[in-house]
Design a protein around this motif. Structure first.
Motif, short mmCIF file in Angstrom:
data_model
loop_
_atom_site.label_atom_id
_atom_site.label_comp_id
_atom_site.label_asym_id
_atom_site.label_seq_id
_atom_site.Cartn_x
_atom_site.Cartn_y
_atom_site.Cartn_z
N SER A 126 27.52 66.48 23.40
CA SER A 126 26.59 65.48 23.93
C SER A 126 26.83 65.35 25.43
N PRO A 127 25.92 64.69 26.16
CA PRO A 127 26.12 64.53 27.62
C PRO A 127 27.19 63.51 27.97
N LEU A 128 27.61 62.67 27.04
CA LEU A 128 28.58 61.63 27.33
C LEU A 128 29.92 62.23 27.73
N ASP A 129 30.49 61.73 28.83
CA ASP A 129 31.84 62.15 29.23
C ASP A 129 32.86 61.34 28.43
N ALA A 130 33.63 62.01 27.59
CA ALA A 130 34.66 61.35 26.79
C ALA A 130 36.02 61.76 27.32
N TYR A 131 36.78 60.79 27.81
CA TYR A 131 38.14 61.01 28.28
C TYR A 131 39.10 60.45 27.23
N GLU A 156 53.07 66.53 24.56
CA GLU A 156 53.13 67.38 25.74
C GLU A 156 52.14 68.52 25.69
N GLU A 157 51.80 68.93 24.48
CA GLU A 157 50.86 70.04 24.30
C GLU A 157 49.46 69.67 24.77
N LEU A 158 49.08 68.39 24.61
CA LEU A 158 47.69 68.02 24.86
C LEU A 158 47.44 67.20 26.12
N ILE A 159 48.43 66.47 26.62
CA ILE A 159 48.18 65.67 27.83
C ILE A 159 48.07 66.62 29.02
N ASP A 160 46.82 66.87 29.41
CA ASP A 160 46.58 67.86 30.46
C ASP A 160 45.89 67.28 31.68
N LYS A 162 42.91 66.45 31.97
CA LYS A 162 41.48 66.77 31.98
C LYS A 162 40.80 66.16 30.76
N ASN A 163 41.04 66.75 29.58
CA ASN A 163 40.48 66.16 28.37
C ASN A 163 41.32 64.97 27.89
N VAL A 164 42.63 65.06 28.06
CA VAL A 164 43.53 63.98 27.66
C VAL A 164 44.22 63.45 28.90
N ILE A 165 43.87 62.22 29.29
CA ILE A 165 44.24 61.72 30.62
C ILE A 165 45.40 60.74 30.61
N GLY A 166 45.91 60.38 29.43
CA GLY A 166 46.99 59.40 29.42
C GLY A 166 47.53 59.15 28.03
N LEU A 167 48.30 58.09 27.92
CA LEU A 167 48.95 57.71 26.67
C LEU A 167 48.25 56.48 26.11
N GLY A 168 47.84 56.56 24.85
CA GLY A 168 47.09 55.48 24.22
C GLY A 168 47.91 54.23 23.97
N GLU A 169 47.25 53.20 23.49
CA GLU A 169 47.84 51.86 23.38
C GLU A 169 49.22 51.88 22.72
N MET A 170 50.19 51.35 23.44
CA MET A 170 51.58 51.33 22.99
C MET A 170 51.80 50.10 22.12
N MET A 171 51.46 50.26 20.83
CA MET A 171 51.57 49.14 19.90
C MET A 171 53.02 48.84 19.52
N ASP A 172 53.87 49.83 19.61
CA ASP A 172 55.28 49.63 19.24
C ASP A 172 56.03 48.98 20.40
N LEU A 188 58.02 58.75 28.63
CA LEU A 188 58.32 59.74 29.67
C LEU A 188 57.26 60.82 29.74
N VAL A 189 56.70 61.20 28.58
CA VAL A 189 55.61 62.20 28.58
C VAL A 189 54.41 61.64 29.34
N GLY A 190 54.13 60.36 29.16
CA GLY A 190 52.97 59.74 29.82
C GLY A 190 53.28 59.15 31.17
N ASN A 191 54.45 59.39 31.69
CA ASN A 191 54.92 58.72 32.89
C ASN A 191 54.03 58.94 34.11
N ASN A 192 53.45 60.12 34.24
CA ASN A 192 52.62 60.42 35.41
C ASN A 192 51.13 60.20 35.14
N THR A 193 50.82 59.52 34.03
CA THR A 193 49.43 59.22 33.69
C THR A 193 49.30 57.72 33.47
N ILE A 194 48.14 57.29 33.02
CA ILE A 194 47.95 55.90 32.65
C ILE A 194 48.53 55.68 31.25
#
Length: 575
Positions: A126-131, A156-160, A162-172, A188-194
């Protein structure tokens, strides 16, 4: 951008060549200077090339209509629409949403890394940009069984970026503030992202520790006091207006010019009916304007702020070099959206999508509901007293209360009576563990039947509420039979089911068709089963198994007190 594309953009901006499209006589909403400017906007190759005196190969005269940057939903679980990403786009793009930041932790809890990859690939139809942000808590807690476990090495495999821009809600948040090794590895994996937050109960020094660990956003604020406390620590606040949780009216009064730049809008979880009838981020904007927020400020919150927060380059504003993601609006009082452009192409008009979505569904995303042999005896609740811990449902909230109720007991087991105390059942459906969680719930008012679903945040086990064991058992068997979904049963009969063949939580059906079926089922739940009309029966039920939202919830492992962070007995002392 390629070298020739950049040269072309500069030529068009200088007026040496005509751009592909020019909007004439637009009331441009400038989110940088908070102005409305009567001007022309030139577009070429999906980019805005200039603002001012331009003529184009194609020209559209807006005759003074307002031109806004496209809106960005800063936190949404697409799965809650029960639609695949490309079908979800058909609902939100006519509402002016041109980009979303989405956390696929619902499908990740069912299908793991394969589920995330499916969402990323399917969203490209679809035309929608999904991050995407990578789900940080699969499972959400160790107090439930999900279909997958995702650790830092998988992330680490997927946070690139581009398609995966950060670390999702830290519920723990307990793992964060107690520096659990597994949680620290994820941070630490998400340290340089949001890194997104999910800490509704944290305060004081523990909140400082949570923020110091790298968590930057929060969408679980329900009071202005919580919101201000987090703003003072530099967090971004995502004001949520979803289906089950509606926080905007409670929080918007605390928004002012001083803190505006740290405020974003999100929907989090929104059902098809609400997406189609209310809208998406455009609804947040309307409510904010009604509450007294300046329309340009509301649009800034909806467009520029999330682009800055999530580092979405060239989005969120109308300026040279920015993506031509644009919304044409009739006026800023009624805020009716006339048309939507994505990278300069018309994608929606008069609240209708102008694109088709080619949904695909690989075999490994189906057949996700498997349970151990099940019979009615597994539904009996042994009691040691006639007083019980009961989950109390609250309108328009994911939070529940805890009731101390007197109940009927027969032969040492809970017995149904004519009051509003119903049985709640969670059956593990991923690994055939045989786990069955049993509890009691009130304020749903259901009579003569049961409601069942395989949408049960976040682990998405089978969850059923009912006033008799026979209908509860029928609902469980029906959900297994249809491969997951939602079902209504009454007096031994299946009234209506909505199969959700994609992991038991989504379907490839058009979202308009889902809405029709779901509306019929909601009407049946209210008018046939007598469900409390102050709650959304399916959305409310889906959150009764989430052991990170206070106060009392039920997982496949038992009744869980979220504030005490431990399992509790159903039975209470008679003293």
């Amino acid at each position: 951008m390629k070298k020739e594309d950049l040269k072309n953009l500069i030529k068009k901006a200088k007026g040496e060549e005509k751009p592909e499209l020019v909007f004439k006589n637009a009331n441009l909403i400038n989110v940088f200077t908070k102005e409305i400017i009567k001007t022309n906007v030139a577009i070429d190759n999906g980019k805005i090339v200039g603002i001012g005196d331009y003529s184009g190969i194609e020209e559209i005269d807006l005759n003074g209509k307002y031109l806004s940057p496209g809106f960005i939903d800063s936190h949404v679980h697409i799965e809650s629409s029960m639609s695949t990403p490309s079908q979800f786009a058909r609902a939100v793009m006519p509402r002016g949403v041109t980009s979303v930041v989405t956390d696929p932790h619902e499908i990740a809890n069912v299908k793991g890394i394969d589920g995330i990859k499916y969402m990323i690939e399917e969203s490209k139809n679809s035309p929608l940009d999904a991050y995407f942000v990578f789900p940080s808590c699969v499972p959400a807690t160790p107090f439930e069984n999900s279909g997958a476990v995702l650790d830092a090495d998988v992330m680490e495999e997927l946070i690139d970026g581009k398609n995966v821009i950060g670390l999702g809600e830290m519920m723990d948040y307990v793992g964060v503030i107690n520096y659990s090794d597994k949680v620290i590895d994820k941070l630490l994996v998400g340290n340089n992202t949001i890194i997104d937050g999910h800490g509704p109960m944290i305060k004081d020094r523990e909140l400082n520790a949570y923020v110091a660990a790298g968590v930057k956003t929060e969408h679980e604020c329900t009071t202005p006091e919580e919101m201000i406390e987090r703003l003072r620590l530099g967090m971004y606040i995502l004001i949520r207006e979803g289906s089950a949780t509606r926080d905007l009216r409670k929080l918007i009064g605390a928004v002012n010019r001083e803190n505006l730049s740290r405020i974003l809008f999100c929907t989090d979880d929104k059902h098809p009916e609400d997406l189609i009838n209310e809208g998406s981020i455009d609804y947040n904007i309307k409510l904010a304007i009604e509450a007294g927020i300046d329309p340009i400020d509301a649009i800034t919150i909806a467009a520029l702020n999330p682009a800055i927060c999530y580092n979405l380059k060239n989005k969120g504003a109308i300026a040279p070099g920015y993506d031509a993601d644009l919304v044409v609006i009739d006026n800023l009082e009624d805020f009716n959206i006339i048309s939507v452009y994505k990278k300069g192409k018309l994608v929606a008009e008069d609240n209708k999508p102008l694109f088709n979505s080619d949904v695909f569904l690989p075999d490994h995303m189906k057949d996700s509901v498997v349970i151990k042999d099940f019979d009615i005896d597994k539904l009996r609740i042994p009691m040691t007293s006639n007083r019980a811990n009961v989950i109390k449902v609250l309108p328009d909230s994911l939070v529940t209360d805890i009731s101390n109720r007197q109940i009927n007991v027969n032969n040492g087991c809970f017995e149904y009576s004519n009051d509003d105390i119903l049985k709640l059942v969670v059956v593990e459906r991923h690994k055939m563990t045989g786990n069955v969680g049993l509890g009691l719930i009130e304020n749903m008012n259901l009579k003569n039947g049961a409601i069942g679903s395989t949408i049960a945040h976040d682990s998405h086990n089978i969850i059923v509420v009912g006033d008799n064991d026979e209908d509860i058992l029928l609902a469980i068997n029906e959900l297994v039979k249809i491969g997951g979904g939602i079902t209504l049963v009454s007096n031994g009969e299946v009234l209506r089911s909505l199969p959700l063949e994609v992991g038991g939580i989504m379907t490839t059906k058009p979202i308009e068709e889902i809405n029709i079926i779901l509306k019929e089922m909601i009407d049946l739940s209210y008018n046939k089963l007598g469900v409390n009309k102050d709650i959304d029966p399916f959305m409310t039920l889906s959150f009764m198994g989430l052991p990170v939202i206070p106060k009392l919830k039920l997982t496949d492992m038992g009744l869980f007190n979220v504030e005490e962070f431990k399992f509790v007995d159903i039975s209470l002392s008679n003293a």
